[in-house]
Design an enzyme around this catalytic site. Sequence first.
Site, PDB file in Angstrom:
ATOM      1  N   ASP A 109       6.250  50.463  18.582  1.00  0.00           N
ATOM      2  CA  ASP A 109       7.452  49.900  17.958  1.00  0.00           C
ATOM      3  C   ASP A 109       7.385  50.008  16.439  1.00  0.00           C
ATOM      4  O   ASP A 109       8.413  50.208  15.778  1.00  0.00           O
ATOM      5  CB  ASP A 109       7.642  48.436  18.379  1.00  0.00           C
ATOM      6  N   HIS A 122       8.229  44.927  28.782  1.00  0.00           N
ATOM      7  CA  HIS A 122       8.566  46.280  29.244  1.00  0.00           C
ATOM      8  C   HIS A 122       8.231  46.511  30.715  1.00  0.00           C
ATOM      9  O   HIS A 122       8.662  47.520  31.287  1.00  0.00           O
ATOM     10  CB  HIS A 122       7.854  47.324  28.376  1.00  0.00           C
ATOM     11  N   GLN A 179       3.213  39.561  17.863  1.00  0.00           N
ATOM     12  CA  GLN A 179       3.134  41.000  17.648  1.00  0.00           C
ATOM     13  C   GLN A 179       3.726  41.370  16.298  1.00  0.00           C
ATOM     14  O   GLN A 179       4.850  40.958  15.961  1.00  0.00           O
ATOM     15  CB  GLN A 179       3.884  41.742  18.756  1.00  0.00           C
ATOM     16  N   GLU A 234       4.974  44.547  14.695  1.00  0.00           N
ATOM     17  CA  GLU A 234       5.316  45.884  15.191  1.00  0.00           C
ATOM     18  C   GLU A 234       6.643  46.366  14.601  1.00  0.00           C
ATOM     19  O   GLU A 234       7.411  47.049  15.268  1.00  0.00           O
ATOM     20  CB  GLU A 234       5.345  45.904  16.724  1.00  0.00           C
TER      21      GLU A 234
HETATM   22  C1  3PY Z   1       3.977  48.745  20.893  1.00  0.00           C
HETATM   23  O1  3PY Z   1       3.205  49.653  20.598  1.00  0.00           O
HETATM   24  O2  3PY Z   1       5.133  48.660  20.454  1.00  0.00           O
HETATM   25  C2  3PY Z   1       3.532  47.696  21.786  1.00  0.00           C
HETATM   26  O3  3PY Z   1       4.219  46.715  21.931  1.00  0.00           O
HETATM   27  C3  3PY Z   1       2.227  47.878  22.491  1.00  0.00           C
HETATM   28  O4  3PY Z   1       1.929  46.822  23.304  1.00  0.00           O
HETATM   29 MG    MG Z   2       6.155  46.883  21.239  1.00  0.00          MG
END
Ligand code: 3PY
Ligand code: MG
Length: 254
Positions: free
Chosen positions: A173, A45, A145, A147
């Site tokens: 996310d 991002h 991740q 998410e």
């Molecule tokens: C999210 O909250 O989606 C993230 O990727 C935070 O780093």
């Molecule tokens: Mg994210």
Amino acid sequence: MNPDFRKRLLKGDLLTGTVVTLPCPAIAELLSRAGFDWLFIDGEHGCLSVGDIQLLLQAAQPRCPCVVRVAANQDVAIKQALDAGADGIIAPLVNDADTAARVVAWAKYPPLGKRSVGIARAQGYGASFADYVVRANADTAVIVQVEHVDAVANIAAILDVSGIDGVFIGPYDLSASMGKPGNIHDADVRHLIETVRRACLERRMALGIFGVDAAAVAPFIEQGYTLNAVGMDTLMLDQSARRLLSGLKTGDHR
Ligand code: 3PY
Ligand code: MG
């Protein structure tokens, strides 16, 4: 590359980082001096090219370990971040075991994986090539991740993938995948976050989360989260600029 970061991650040391999104080496340098255990360089991002990422790494390392969140789960982004000298990678939106396995493969040299072999900053531009190739698999942290609702549904299979060193929850996310973008305190979002925490702690998998400030992250540290990122360069600048100006206008500085 800093061999201690992955070791400390696997040991369960509390590693508090912050997010760098701006293509300004002085910011990475400054934050690397502030006492954080690691910097989260945001290639997903943040407005960062591969060249920018390398400049940030040059400014912050070896003082402070740097982990690059790659723009996407693809081999090019992963090898470029590692060849630039990242101490590890964070792969966004790893929603199933196949994706997790591909991420590990792209981050590790054969025979563990399929990382292609280049000569770049990580290899001392050639001068430390042999040493780097021998150490890289052991010293490179691979963090995925979680998410997305699908990732939570598949959490056991994802954690079974060999070579994952840590899980980083993206609450924003995750909330978006539930149709509630940004609603990170929602009870259903919290329930899924707790599901991930239990699965990780059961398997002694290092776990972390992002929060915009200390208040957002502190409760998670109390629950055993060790790999956390608190705040962001842009937020720090914005908040302190506003506080400074409003303090002057309201007389709060006295
Ligand atoms: C999210 O909250 O989606 C993230 O990727 C935070 O780093
Ligand atoms: Mg994210």
